[in-house]
Write an enzyme that holds these catalytic residues in place. Sequence first.
Site, PDB file in Angstrom:
ATOM      1  N   CYS A  53       0.826  -1.211   0.000  1.00  0.00           N
ATOM      2  CA  CYS A  53       0.000   0.000   0.000  1.00  0.00           C
ATOM      3  C   CYS A  53       0.865   1.267   0.000  1.00  0.00           C
ATOM      4  O   CYS A  53       1.621   1.497   0.941  1.00  0.00           O
ATOM      5  CB  CYS A  53      -0.904  -0.066   1.239  1.00  0.00           C
ATOM      6  SG  CYS A  53      -1.627   1.491   1.748  1.00  0.00           S
TER       7      CYS A  53
ATOM      8  N   CYS B 296       0.275   3.763   2.839  1.00  0.00           N
ATOM      9  CA  CYS B 296       0.755   3.159   4.094  1.00  0.00           C
ATOM     10  C   CYS B 296       2.261   3.421   4.252  1.00  0.00           C
ATOM     11  O   CYS B 296       2.745   3.698   5.348  1.00  0.00           O
ATOM     12  CB  CYS B 296       0.508   1.654   4.107  1.00  0.00           C
ATOM     13  SG  CYS B 296      -1.234   1.198   3.996  1.00  0.00           S
TER      14      CYS B 296
END
Length: 104
Positions: free
Chosen positions: A29, A32
Site C-alpha cells: 500500500c 501506508c
Amino acid sequence: MAITHATDQNFTAETGSGLVLADFWAPWCGPCKMIAPVLEELDSEMGDKVKIVKIDVDENQETAGKFGVMSIPTLIVLKDGEVVDKAVGFQPKEALVELLSKHA
C-alpha cells in the site's frame, strides 16, 4: 516507546490499556508507506502518551474484519481497549496529533 507490530493473536493484549493508535496497513500500500515515517515521528514525540501498534491486514484479516477496515491505511484510536476515534487514508502529522490530543 517503539512502534509495536500486532497480530490477530495479541492485538487485544497490545491495545487493552492506555491510549493506542492502531495502524491497519499492508506492505503493497503506497499511502501506508507514506504514513510510516509520520508514525515514527509521532512515536518519538508522543511515545510517552500514546502507544503505536501496526497491524498487517493481509496477515491478520480477523482483526481487520472485526474493526470493519475496508481501506488502508486505517488508523483507529483506542482508549483502554475501546474505539474512540478513526481516520482513513494518509494523515499529516498535525492531524494525527490533533486526533490523539482529543483523547489524551
